[in-house]
Scaffold this motif. Structure first.
Motif, short mmCIF file in Angstrom:
data_model
loop_
_atom_site.label_atom_id
_atom_site.label_comp_id
_atom_site.label_asym_id
_atom_site.label_seq_id
_atom_site.Cartn_x
_atom_site.Cartn_y
_atom_site.Cartn_z
N TYR A 178 -35.14 -36.27 -7.34
CA TYR A 178 -34.15 -36.77 -8.27
C TYR A 178 -32.80 -35.91 -8.36
CZ TYR A 178 -32.10 -38.05 -12.65
OH TYR A 178 -31.22 -38.20 -13.49
N THR A 179 -33.14 -34.39 -8.12
CA THR A 179 -31.98 -33.76 -8.25
C THR A 179 -30.78 -34.17 -7.36
OG1 THR A 179 -33.59 -32.04 -8.27
CG2 THR A 179 -31.27 -31.11 -8.19
N GLN A 180 -31.21 -34.40 -5.85
CA GLN A 180 -30.45 -34.71 -4.96
C GLN A 180 -29.44 -35.93 -5.23
OE1 GLN A 180 -32.39 -36.08 -1.13
NE2 GLN A 180 -30.48 -35.73 -0.14
N SER A 182 -29.18 -37.45 -8.17
CA SER A 182 -28.27 -37.01 -9.30
C SER A 182 -27.19 -36.55 -8.79
CB SER A 182 -29.12 -36.25 -10.41
OG SER A 182 -29.29 -35.11 -9.97
N VAL A 183 -27.07 -35.39 -8.18
CA VAL A 183 -25.79 -34.64 -7.65
C VAL A 183 -24.79 -35.72 -6.97
CG1 VAL A 183 -24.86 -33.03 -6.04
CG2 VAL A 183 -27.12 -32.41 -7.42
N LEU A 184 -25.53 -36.77 -6.17
CA LEU A 184 -24.88 -37.52 -5.40
C LEU A 184 -24.29 -38.70 -6.62
CD1 LEU A 184 -26.57 -39.53 -2.45
CD2 LEU A 184 -25.60 -40.89 -4.40
N ALA A 185 -25.10 -38.89 -7.53
CA ALA A 185 -24.58 -40.11 -8.51
C ALA A 185 -23.51 -39.38 -9.48
CB ALA A 185 -25.56 -40.23 -9.53
N ASP A 186 -23.58 -37.95 -9.54
CA ASP A 186 -22.54 -37.15 -10.27
C ASP A 186 -21.01 -37.31 -9.54
OD1 ASP A 186 -21.55 -35.59 -12.51
OD2 ASP A 186 -22.01 -33.94 -10.98
N ASP A 187 -21.17 -36.96 -8.20
CA ASP A 187 -19.96 -37.34 -7.33
C ASP A 187 -19.43 -38.53 -7.31
OD1 ASP A 187 -20.16 -34.54 -6.50
OD2 ASP A 187 -20.51 -35.02 -4.18
N SER A 260 -27.48 -42.37 -12.83
CA SER A 260 -28.11 -41.43 -12.04
C SER A 260 -29.91 -42.07 -11.77
CB SER A 260 -28.19 -40.00 -12.42
OG SER A 260 -29.10 -39.79 -13.41
#
Lengths: 324, 70
Positions: A178-180, A182-187, A260
């Motif tokens: 999930y972390t990965q 979500s960072v991607l979604a953030d980007d 995310s």
């Protein structure tokens, strides 16, 4: 000594008589290199067929191994994907999924795999994305792509590279988490302006069926507008908001988190479909390799048998010529 | 959910809710006891590469990763 000389003599005479027909009939179906056969070579060479058989056998081994790998990866990822469905369901219940919403800035998020050899799942998601893109582009509308994965990128570059905004690859180097995502979604959220995000992915149903799916996510402003104008999101007003935050703040947080979560689920489902598709693709290719191997073995044995028969006939007729 | 007082501050810092919740999640993970803690931290590794496109050309991809390059 005299016998040996005679036999050799006999062979030389027999060669032009027997050779043309069986050679052509058997060799022509095997390889075009017939002319390369050395002159004076007595037998039909089975070398080429043998090499071909060996390579087909090796390919079959590889595809079988790939199938095994895909199957074990699938098992690991399938439970994760199925569990991740619980993440987006409450959001869809709350904010709805409105694919028909009419807005200006569309962003199509196409999810595909980095690796190939997995059937048609990447083409389907690209096809759906193209359709959505076409559907949502007009004189006053703007439609862009965000591409996940090497394969969709390669396909979309061909005809709509002007519309690609961001491409993201190497997602599956570590196991998906999930972390990965979500960072991607953030980007994506930070770098793209949107009124609605349309996430296209292959939803995993079973090992053999994947449903191309679109999840539509609206930006907070659009959600608010839709909620005020009634319609599908009209129920949103009946929720009470605790604390001192305004509705738009809450909505912004919610839509970001929704994105995310939906992305996480989409990436999981797509990875799962990828492994499933690869498994069935590899299964059918090892079956095809088996069929091919059977055919080649048959040809090989037939050729061998034919040359043995010819040889026997020669020996017998030579012997009978001597005695008779 | 975010506490009332904090929201304007992390918004002003240019963070999204996702970043904020990730930081919070990481904080919680760090509070775990030992065998579980390192497990949880290893599980959540980030690695992907992003390339922006300008006029139909990909720019140099940026690698987003929390593991050192090998």
């Amino acid at each position: 000594m005299a016998m040996a000389a005679l036999r050799r003599e006999g062979r030389r005479f027999a060669t032009p008589l027997i050779r043309p027909n069986p050679t052509n009939a058997l060799r022509s179906s095997l390889s075009p290199s017939e002319e390369q056969a050395t002159l004076g070579v007595r037998y039909i060479s089975t070398q080429i067929v043998r090499n071909r058989m060996k390579s087909v056998k090796n390919i079959q081994k590889i595809t079988k191994a790939m199938k095994m790998v895909a199957a074990s990866k699938l098992r690991a990822i399938q439970t994760k994907a199925e569990n991740s469905r619980g993440l987006w369901q409450p959001f869809t219940a709350l904010l709805g999924d409105t694919p028909s919403v009419d807005i200006k800035k569309n962003v199509v998020v196409t999810i595909s795999s980095d690796k190939g050899l997995c059937g048609g799942i990447n083409s389907t998601s690209v096809k759906i994305s193209r359709g959505l893109h076409k559907l949502n582009s007009g004189p006053e509308k703007l439609s862009k792509y965000v591409v996940l994965g090497e394969k969709a990128k390669a396909q979309l570059v061909r005809d709509s590279k002007k519309d690609i905004e961001i491409s993201i690859t190497e997602l599956q180097k570590n196991p998906l988490n999930y972390t990965q995502v979500s960072v991607l979604a953030d980007d994506i959220l930070k770098n793209v302006e949107y009124d609605a995000l349309r996430v296209v992915f292959n939803k995993f149903q079973s090992v053999v069926s994947f449903v191309p799916t679109v999840a539509t996510l609206l930006s907070p402003e659009v959600v608010e507008r839709e909620a005020e104008s009634g319609g599908k999101l009209g129920e949103l007003d009946s929720y009470e908001i605790e604390g001192g935050e305004t509705k738009s703040e809450v909505l912004q947080n919610l839509t970001e988190f929704q994105f995310s979560c939906v992305m996480f689920n989409a990436v999981m489902e797509n990875a799962c479909s990828e492994q499933g598709a690869r498994m069935s693709a590899m299964d059918s290719s090892s079956r095809n390799a088996g069929d091919m191997l059977d055919r080649l073995t048959l040809t090989y044995n037939r050729t061998r048998q034919a040359s043995i028969t010819t040889e026997l006939i020669e020996i017998i007729s030579g012997a009978s010529a001597l005695t008779g | 959910m975010a506490s009332n007082a904090a929201v304007p501050f992390w918004r002003a810092a240019g963070m999204t809710y996702i970043t904020y919740s990730n930081i919070c999640a990481n904080l919680v993970r760090n509070c775990l006891k030992e065998p579980h803690k390192s497990e949880a931290l290893v599980r959540e590794k980030v690695h992907f590469s992003v390339a922006k496109w300008v006029d139909g050309k990909p720019q140099k991809p940026i690698i987003r990763s929390d593991t050192p390059e090998d």
